[in-house]
Design a protein around this motif. Structure first.
Motif, mmCIF file in Angstrom:
data_model
loop_
_atom_site.group_PDB
_atom_site.id
_atom_site.type_symbol
_atom_site.label_atom_id
_atom_site.label_comp_id
_atom_site.label_asym_id
_atom_site.label_seq_id
_atom_site.Cartn_x
_atom_site.Cartn_y
_atom_site.Cartn_z
ATOM 1 N N ARG A 79 0.828 -1.219 0.000
ATOM 2 C CA ARG A 79 0.000 0.000 0.000
ATOM 3 C C ARG A 79 0.855 1.259 0.000
ATOM 4 O O ARG A 79 0.579 2.220 -0.732
ATOM 5 N N LEU A 80 1.909 1.270 0.814
ATOM 6 C CA LEU A 80 2.759 2.449 0.909
ATOM 7 C C LEU A 80 3.570 2.652 -0.369
ATOM 8 O O LEU A 80 3.901 3.792 -0.726
ATOM 9 N N ALA A 81 3.886 1.566 -1.062
ATOM 10 C CA ALA A 81 4.555 1.691 -2.364
ATOM 11 C C ALA A 81 3.599 2.310 -3.375
ATOM 12 O O ALA A 81 3.992 3.176 -4.172
ATOM 13 N N ALA A 82 2.321 1.896 -3.337
ATOM 14 C CA ALA A 82 1.320 2.508 -4.219
ATOM 15 C C ALA A 82 1.119 3.985 -3.886
ATOM 16 O O ALA A 82 0.805 4.795 -4.772
ATOM 17 N N ASP A 83 1.335 4.342 -2.613
ATOM 18 C CA ASP A 83 1.233 5.743 -2.182
ATOM 19 C C ASP A 83 2.466 6.568 -2.551
ATOM 20 O O ASP A 83 2.509 7.771 -2.256
ATOM 21 N N THR A 84 3.477 5.911 -3.139
ATOM 22 C CA THR A 84 4.773 6.509 -3.527
ATOM 23 C C THR A 84 5.611 6.915 -2.322
ATOM 24 O O THR A 84 6.535 7.712 -2.453
ATOM 25 N N LEU A 85 5.343 6.337 -1.157
ATOM 26 C CA LEU A 85 6.131 6.627 0.041
ATOM 27 C C LEU A 85 7.268 5.628 0.237
ATOM 28 O O LEU A 85 8.256 5.930 0.904
ATOM 29 N N ILE A 113 13.624 -2.693 0.244
ATOM 30 C CA ILE A 113 12.719 -1.550 0.370
ATOM 31 C C ILE A 113 13.542 -0.285 0.562
ATOM 32 O O ILE A 113 14.485 -0.266 1.357
ATOM 33 N N GLN A 114 13.178 0.759 -0.169
ATOM 34 C CA GLN A 114 13.784 2.065 0.073
ATOM 35 C C GLN A 114 12.707 3.041 0.515
ATOM 36 O O GLN A 114 11.618 3.074 -0.054
ATOM 37 N N ILE A 115 13.010 3.817 1.548
ATOM 38 C CA ILE A 115 12.132 4.930 1.914
ATOM 39 C C ILE A 115 12.311 5.994 0.837
ATOM 40 O O ILE A 115 13.425 6.444 0.586
ATOM 41 N N ALA A 116 11.218 6.348 0.184
ATOM 42 C CA ALA A 116 11.322 7.274 -0.948
ATOM 43 C C ALA A 116 11.947 8.597 -0.499
ATOM 44 O O ALA A 116 11.497 9.190 0.487
ATOM 45 N N PRO A 117 13.019 9.057 -1.181
ATOM 46 C CA PRO A 117 13.588 10.361 -0.846
ATOM 47 C C PRO A 117 12.548 11.472 -1.021
ATOM 48 O O PRO A 117 11.600 11.324 -1.797
ATOM 49 N N ILE A 118 12.724 12.556 -0.294
ATOM 50 C CA ILE A 118 11.812 13.701 -0.395
ATOM 51 C C ILE A 118 12.271 14.600 -1.531
ATOM 52 O O ILE A 118 13.414 15.071 -1.539
ATOM 53 N N ASP A 119 11.382 14.808 -2.478
ATOM 54 C CA ASP A 119 11.645 15.688 -3.611
ATOM 55 C C ASP A 119 10.781 16.937 -3.417
ATOM 56 O O ASP A 119 9.572 16.914 -3.675
ATOM 57 N N LEU A 120 11.380 18.020 -2.956
ATOM 58 C CA LEU A 120 10.601 19.218 -2.633
ATOM 59 C C LEU A 120 9.922 19.805 -3.857
ATOM 60 O O LEU A 120 8.813 20.346 -3.765
ATOM 61 N N THR A 121 10.557 19.704 -5.025
ATOM 62 C CA THR A 121 9.942 20.229 -6.249
ATOM 63 C C THR A 121 8.660 19.460 -6.569
ATOM 64 O O THR A 121 7.625 20.060 -6.877
ATOM 65 N N LEU A 164 -6.267 11.186 -1.049
ATOM 66 C CA LEU A 164 -5.957 12.226 -0.064
ATOM 67 C C LEU A 164 -5.122 11.702 1.091
ATOM 68 O O LEU A 164 -4.268 12.426 1.617
ATOM 69 N N ARG A 165 -5.316 10.449 1.490
ATOM 70 C CA ARG A 165 -4.586 9.945 2.660
ATOM 71 C C ARG A 165 -3.073 10.000 2.463
ATOM 72 O O ARG A 165 -2.363 10.506 3.341
ATOM 73 N N PRO A 166 -2.511 9.484 1.349
ATOM 74 C CA PRO A 166 -1.051 9.597 1.204
ATOM 75 C C PRO A 166 -0.567 11.034 1.097
ATOM 76 O O PRO A 166 0.539 11.348 1.542
ATOM 77 N N LEU A 167 -1.401 11.927 0.555
ATOM 78 C CA LEU A 167 -1.026 13.342 0.517
ATOM 79 C C LEU A 167 -0.944 13.905 1.928
ATOM 80 O O LEU A 167 -0.042 14.686 2.246
ATOM 81 N N HIS A 168 -1.868 13.508 2.785
ATOM 82 C CA HIS A 168 -1.804 13.940 4.186
ATOM 83 C C HIS A 168 -0.497 13.465 4.829
ATOM 84 O O HIS A 168 0.145 14.220 5.570
ATOM 85 N N THR A 169 -0.104 12.218 4.554
ATOM 86 C CA THR A 169 1.144 11.694 5.123
ATOM 87 C C THR A 169 2.346 12.485 4.620
ATOM 88 O O THR A 169 3.228 12.868 5.402
#
Length: 265
Positions: free
Chosen positions: A75-81, A90-98, A173-178
């Motif tokens: 689920r979290l992979a589908a959320d792009t997290l 598993i990699q924790i997706a890096p934060i891309d501010l752009t 909306l839920r993954p956006l909230h995260t």
């Protein structure tokens, strides 16, 4: 002579599905719990962006078995997290501010939709819950930690989605909230602006107040104002936060600028 009677085929007991149902519900519940626990660790960057780990490492970290963690990871992979790769785990997706600036535009539009519906459709019980949360924020918001606020913020989001009564938007909306709770955590904990939560608290009070009172235009304007505040965080993050906090794999790179003598900098 009558032919000998044949044994009748055994039928599956009618109550078998009912016996299996609690087990399935238990698995679903564990999967949700594993998802929420991993989500919490993502938000506070205990699972550092860019970090690689194996599934069994994640199981040990969150305290759930293989199946719930595997389902949560999917689920979290589908959320792009999370990013799942066959040979690297598993990699924790890096934060891309752009990218996340762009996603904020999407969140703004979906929030307007949800806030409008929640304002128009909320029932008496939901409005009472909103006003109860509003009182908590007014009375205790000044002393709240970011972790305490995030628990209340999640409850606010759940209430608005339930009041809007449009399940289609929840999965978006839920993954956006995260994603933006993590942005808020970094802003409040890793920058010079880390002392005060009051601006965030006041913004949520304004939205809750307007939704509970049925004031659609005021609620949407308050939601937009809150999104404006989130957008203002990005300039601060880009200016003050080290890139390695957004992608810990950068820790392994030696910055040639840091090797220059002070007179050359």
């Amino acid at each position: 002579m009558a032919s000998p009677s044949r044994p009748r085929p055994q039928l599956v007991a009618a109550n078998a599905p009912a016996e299996e149902a609690p087990r399935r519900r238990s698995q679903v519940n564990l999967s949700d719990q594993a998802y929420e626990r991993i989500e919490e660790l993502l938000i506070c960057c205990e699972l550092r962006p860019g970090r690689f780990l194996a599934t069994h490492d994640l199981q040990a970290l969150v305290g759930f078995g293989r199946t719930p963690v595997h389902q949560a990871v999917s689920r979290l992979a589908a959320d792009t997290l999370l990013i799942v790769t066959p040979r690297h785990g598993i990699q924790i997706a890096p934060i891309d501010l752009t990218r996340e600036r762009v996603l904020l535009r999407l969140r703004r539009d979906i929030e307007r939709f949800v806030i409008r519906l929640a304002t128009e459709r909320s029932g008496a019980s939901q409005r009472n819950q909103m006003l109860h949360i509003r009182r908590q924020l007014i009375e205790h918001g000044a002393e709240m930690t970011i972790e305490q606020f995030n628990l209340i913020d999640r409850r606010i989001d759940q209430l608005f989605l339930a009041a809007a009564n449009e399940p289609f938007v929840e999965s978006t909306l839920r993954p956006l909230h995260t994603i933006f709770r993590r942005i808020g955590w970094i802003y409040h904990m890793q920058t010079a602006h880390s002392v005060k939560l009051q601006r965030t608290v006041d913004g949520h009070i304004a939205v809750i107040d307007a939704v509970a009172k049925g004031q659609v235009d005021t609620a949407i304007a308050a939601s937009d104002d809150l999104m404006d505040f989130v957008e203002s965080m990005f300039d601060v993050l880009e200016r003050e936060v080290a890139p390695a906090l957004l992608d810990c794999s950068l820790d392994s790179f030696d910055d040639p600028f840091l090797r220059l003598p002070a007179s050359a900098k």
